[in-house]
Design a protein around this motif. Structure first.
Motif, PDB file in Angstrom:
ATOM      1  N   ASP A 184       0.826  -1.214   0.000  1.00 34.26           N
ATOM      2  CA  ASP A 184       0.000   0.000   0.000  1.00 34.26           C
ATOM      3  C   ASP A 184       0.857   1.261   0.000  1.00 34.26           C
ATOM      4  OD1 ASP A 184      -1.885   1.964   0.358  1.00 34.26           O
ATOM      5  OD2 ASP A 184      -2.316   1.452   2.454  1.00 34.26           O
ATOM      6  N   TYR A 185       1.077   1.819  -1.180  1.00 35.30           N
ATOM      7  CA  TYR A 185       1.736   3.123  -1.296  1.00 35.30           C
ATOM      8  C   TYR A 185       0.701   4.241  -1.369  1.00 35.30           C
ATOM      9  CZ  TYR A 185       5.454  -0.030  -2.830  1.00 35.30           C
ATOM     10  OH  TYR A 185       6.356  -1.067  -2.917  1.00 35.30           O
ATOM     11  N   GLY A 186      -0.579   3.853  -1.269  1.00 35.45           N
ATOM     12  CA  GLY A 186      -1.687   4.797  -1.398  1.00 35.45           C
ATOM     13  C   GLY A 186      -2.790   4.153  -2.214  1.00 35.45           C
ATOM     14  N   VAL A 187      -3.060   2.882  -1.920  1.00 37.59           N
ATOM     15  CA  VAL A 187      -3.932   2.069  -2.772  1.00 37.59           C
ATOM     16  C   VAL A 187      -5.370   2.576  -2.774  1.00 37.59           C
ATOM     17  CG1 VAL A 187      -4.583   0.387  -0.979  1.00 37.59           C
ATOM     18  CG2 VAL A 187      -4.496  -0.325  -3.382  1.00 37.59           C
ATOM     19  N   LYS A 188      -6.009   2.479  -3.933  1.00 35.24           N
ATOM     20  CA  LYS A 188      -7.421   2.811  -4.066  1.00 35.24           C
ATOM     21  C   LYS A 188      -8.257   1.568  -3.783  1.00 35.24           C
ATOM     22  CE  LYS A 188      -8.712   5.448  -7.473  1.00 35.24           C
ATOM     23  NZ  LYS A 188      -8.945   5.893  -8.856  1.00 35.24           N
ATOM     24  N   ARG A 189      -9.374   1.766  -3.130  1.00 31.95           N
ATOM     25  CA  ARG A 189     -10.222   0.639  -2.744  1.00 31.95           C
ATOM     26  C   ARG A 189     -10.723  -0.152  -3.939  1.00 31.95           C
ATOM     27  NH1 ARG A 189     -13.934   3.283   2.141  1.00 31.95           N
ATOM     28  NH2 ARG A 189     -12.308   3.210   3.750  1.00 31.95           N
ATOM     29  N   ASN A 190     -10.993   0.537  -5.042  1.00 28.40           N
ATOM     30  CA  ASN A 190     -11.553  -0.187  -6.176  1.00 28.40           C
ATOM     31  C   ASN A 190     -10.527  -1.095  -6.858  1.00 28.40           C
ATOM     32  OD1 ASN A 190     -14.342  -0.196  -7.028  1.00 28.40           O
ATOM     33  ND2 ASN A 190     -13.574   0.241  -9.086  1.00 28.40           N
ATOM     34  N   ILE A 191      -9.258  -0.833  -6.653  1.00 33.52           N
ATOM     35  CA  ILE A 191      -8.233  -1.764  -7.118  1.00 33.52           C
ATOM     36  C   ILE A 191      -8.346  -3.057  -6.329  1.00 33.52           C
ATOM     37  CG2 ILE A 191      -5.751  -2.235  -7.106  1.00 33.52           C
ATOM     38  CD1 ILE A 191      -5.292   0.689  -7.807  1.00 33.52           C
ATOM     39  N   LEU A 192      -8.479  -2.940  -5.012  1.00 32.79           N
ATOM     40  CA  LEU A 192      -8.611  -4.125  -4.169  1.00 32.79           C
ATOM     41  C   LEU A 192      -9.890  -4.883  -4.497  1.00 32.79           C
ATOM     42  CD1 LEU A 192      -7.457  -2.578  -0.765  1.00 32.79           C
ATOM     43  CD2 LEU A 192      -6.084  -3.827  -2.448  1.00 32.79           C
ATOM     44  N   ARG A 193     -10.966  -4.135  -4.759  1.00 32.65           N
ATOM     45  CA  ARG A 193     -12.233  -4.784  -5.122  1.00 32.65           C
ATOM     46  C   ARG A 193     -12.089  -5.544  -6.444  1.00 32.65           C
ATOM     47  NH1 ARG A 193     -14.434   0.701  -3.941  1.00 32.65           N
ATOM     48  NH2 ARG A 193     -15.072   0.696  -1.753  1.00 32.65           N
ATOM     49  N   SER A 194     -11.376  -4.957  -7.391  1.00 32.67           N
ATOM     50  CA  SER A 194     -11.206  -5.600  -8.697  1.00 32.67           C
ATOM     51  C   SER A 194     -10.455  -6.913  -8.562  1.00 32.67           C
ATOM     52  CB  SER A 194     -10.457  -4.656  -9.647  1.00 32.67           C
ATOM     53  OG  SER A 194     -11.217  -3.485  -9.900  1.00 32.67           O
ATOM     54  N   LEU A 195      -9.484  -6.960  -7.671  1.00 28.32           N
ATOM     55  CA  LEU A 195      -8.750  -8.201  -7.435  1.00 28.32           C
ATOM     56  C   LEU A 195      -9.607  -9.218  -6.688  1.00 28.32           C
ATOM     57  CD1 LEU A 195      -5.284  -6.678  -6.459  1.00 28.32           C
ATOM     58  CD2 LEU A 195      -5.806  -7.971  -8.536  1.00 28.32           C
ATOM     59  N   ALA A 196     -10.341  -8.742  -5.699  1.00 30.60           N
ATOM     60  CA  ALA A 196     -11.213  -9.645  -4.942  1.00 30.60           C
ATOM     61  C   ALA A 196     -12.300 -10.228  -5.838  1.00 30.60           C
ATOM     62  CB  ALA A 196     -11.838  -8.903  -3.759  1.00 30.60           C
ATOM     63  N   GLU A 197     -12.793  -9.443  -6.766  1.00 28.53           N
ATOM     64  CA  GLU A 197     -13.842  -9.894  -7.686  1.00 28.53           C
ATOM     65  C   GLU A 197     -13.388 -11.100  -8.500  1.00 28.53           C
ATOM     66  OE1 GLU A 197     -17.664  -9.597  -9.473  1.00 28.53           O
ATOM     67  OE2 GLU A 197     -16.848  -8.434  -7.795  1.00 28.53           O
ATOM     68  N   LEU A 198     -12.076 -11.182  -8.750  1.00 31.23           N
ATOM     69  CA  LEU A 198     -11.530 -12.264  -9.565  1.00 31.23           C
ATOM     70  C   LEU A 198     -11.056 -13.442  -8.723  1.00 31.23           C
ATOM     71  CD1 LEU A 198      -9.578 -10.194 -12.245  1.00 31.23           C
ATOM     72  CD2 LEU A 198     -11.784 -11.334 -12.476  1.00 31.23           C
ATOM     73  N   GLY A 199     -11.564 -13.544  -7.518  1.00 34.23           N
ATOM     74  CA  GLY A 199     -11.284 -14.721  -6.708  1.00 34.23           C
ATOM     75  C   GLY A 199     -10.035 -14.646  -5.862  1.00 34.23           C
ATOM     76  N   CYS A 200      -9.708 -13.447  -5.393  1.00 36.50           N
ATOM     77  CA  CYS A 200      -8.492 -13.278  -4.595  1.00 36.50           C
ATOM     78  C   CYS A 200      -8.794 -12.923  -3.143  1.00 36.50           C
ATOM     79  CB  CYS A 200      -7.616 -12.175  -5.191  1.00 36.50           C
ATOM     80  SG  CYS A 200      -7.039 -12.513  -6.862  1.00 36.50           S
TER      81      CYS A 200
END
Length: 394
Positions: free
Chosen positions: A212-228
């Motif tokens: 996390d250098y300043g991560v956006k929540r929707n990046i994390l959501r996009s990864l979680a959406e793909l089974g992560c």
């Protein structure tokens, strides 16, 4: 100095009514009306050409240290809500807009934007000739500036000019430490649905460690959406701390500031991550510091890329995508070492927008494929990352 009145029309005789000023480091002054909290806020003045997503932009940690000039004139017309935020706090230092904030006119709004700004102690100015300011930035580069908001309209312009001129600027500034998480945490929230809101990943197939250098929540959501399943770690996490989590993939997040400054402690870690053979994907600041770790160099841009209409060519497929971008630094093409291939290129000014390491599952892009706000042309990059992870673990 003229500014806009409540109806957005220029009024040459109403400067005495100003409740806010924007003062640049060279002494240029813009008068206007204060929005949000009273007070002063300083930073680099940039412009953003997005027509939607002002709430996401204001909460994007990559905007830390900056005063955002929105070129779209109707900022605030959809109010605010508790869903369209990218971090728990305000990230941008301030905002500069043309027309006064209007009453919200959107079914998802829970209140007017000005109330939201005040609740988060964010200072801004309306009534500014944003065309003139944007032209100034395009011609002279992004300047230091300070917004002062006082209801009594009393401003010490000489003092404000001095403060703006003496602000050190973003070059050489490490801001990742200011916006990163304080300790590691787990993330399982998935993408938003118009009927059900955000979902939850309950059957993850892979484990991604996101630095996390300043991560956006929707990046994390996009990864979680793909089974992560995602473990988010601070920007200062060591290589041993990352590998102790046994990641299937490593994500290097976006963030603010100078990549060379943050890279003093992040680059050695990234270099070890690349050597490990674990699939690695970087975005924005993560992309820039990955490039440094591979032997390349970065530099400050004249005005940067900020908006949701940036055309980029994926040179691995030949396709052109419209992207959402927010960066003021860029990788020097001539510094890319052997074994590192440029994969994406800006069709605005030709700068490097993506790279990959030959023979290794490592790649990055300069822009924001999570599309929050912005077009969704680049969502495929998350699947490209997942494909690398699955191939490595097959």
């Amino acid at each position: 100095m003229s500014y806009a009145n409540n109806n957005g029309a220029v009024d040459l005789n109403s400067e005495r009514m100003a409740t806010a000023v924007l003062v640049l480091g060279d002494g240029t002054v813009f008068h206007g009306f204060g929005v949000g909290s009273e007070g002063e806020t300083i930073g680099e003045v940039c412009f953003n050409t997005s027509m939607t997503g002002y709430q996401e932009s204001l909460t994007d940690p990559s905007f830390a240290g900056q005063l955002i000039t929105f070129t779209f004139p109707h900022i605030g017309n959809v109010g605010f809500n508790d869903e369209d935020i990218e971090t728990s706090g305000i990230a941008a230092n301030g905002l500069i807009i043309r027309a006064n904030i209007t009453d919200p006119a959107n079914w998802r709004a829970i209140g007017p934007l000005d109330d939201w700004l005040k609740s988060r102690k964010l200072t801004g100015i309306s009534g500014v000739d944003t065309r003139r300011l944007t032209h100034y930035i395009r011609k002279s580069g992004a300047p230091n500036g300070i917004i002062a908001h006082r209801k009594d309209g009393k401003f010490d312009i000489a003092d404000l000019t001095k403060k703006a001129a003496e602000w050190p600027g973003l070059e050489g500034m490490d801001l990742a430490k200011e916006v990163t998480c304080k300790s590691a945490y787990e993330w399982d929230e998935t993408n938003w649905n118009i009927k059900t809101g955000y979902g939850k990943q309950e059957a993850p197939k892979r484990h991604i460690v996101a630095v996390d250098y300043g991560v956006k929540r929707n990046i994390l959501r996009s990864l979680a959406e793909l089974g992560c399943r995602i473990t988010v770690v601070p920007a200062t996490a060591t290589y041993d701390e990352i590998m102790a989590l046994k990641p299937d993939g490593i994500f290097l997040a976006n963030g603010p500031g100078d990549p060379a400054a943050t890279g003093k402690y992040a680059v050695p870690v990234i270099r070890e991550c690349v050597k490990s053979g674990v699939p690695t994907f970087g975005i924005c600041l993560g992309h820039q510091m990955l490039a440094i770790a591979l032997g390349a160099e970065t530099m400050k841009m004249h005005q940067g890329h900020r908006g949701a209409n940036q055309p980029v060519k994926d040179m691995t497929t030949g396709k052109v995508e419209i992207t959402s971008q927010n960066h003021g630094f860029v990788v020097k093409r001539e510094s890319l070492p052997a074994g590192v291939t440029e994969t994406h290129k800006s069709l605005f000014d030709g700068v490097v927008e993506g790279l990959e390491v030959d023979g290794k599952p490592v790649f990055s892009v300069q822009y924001h494929p999570e599309a929050s706000p912005g077009p969704q042309d680049s969502q495929y990059l998350f699947q490209r990352f997942i494909d690398l992870v699955d191939r490595k673990n097959a």
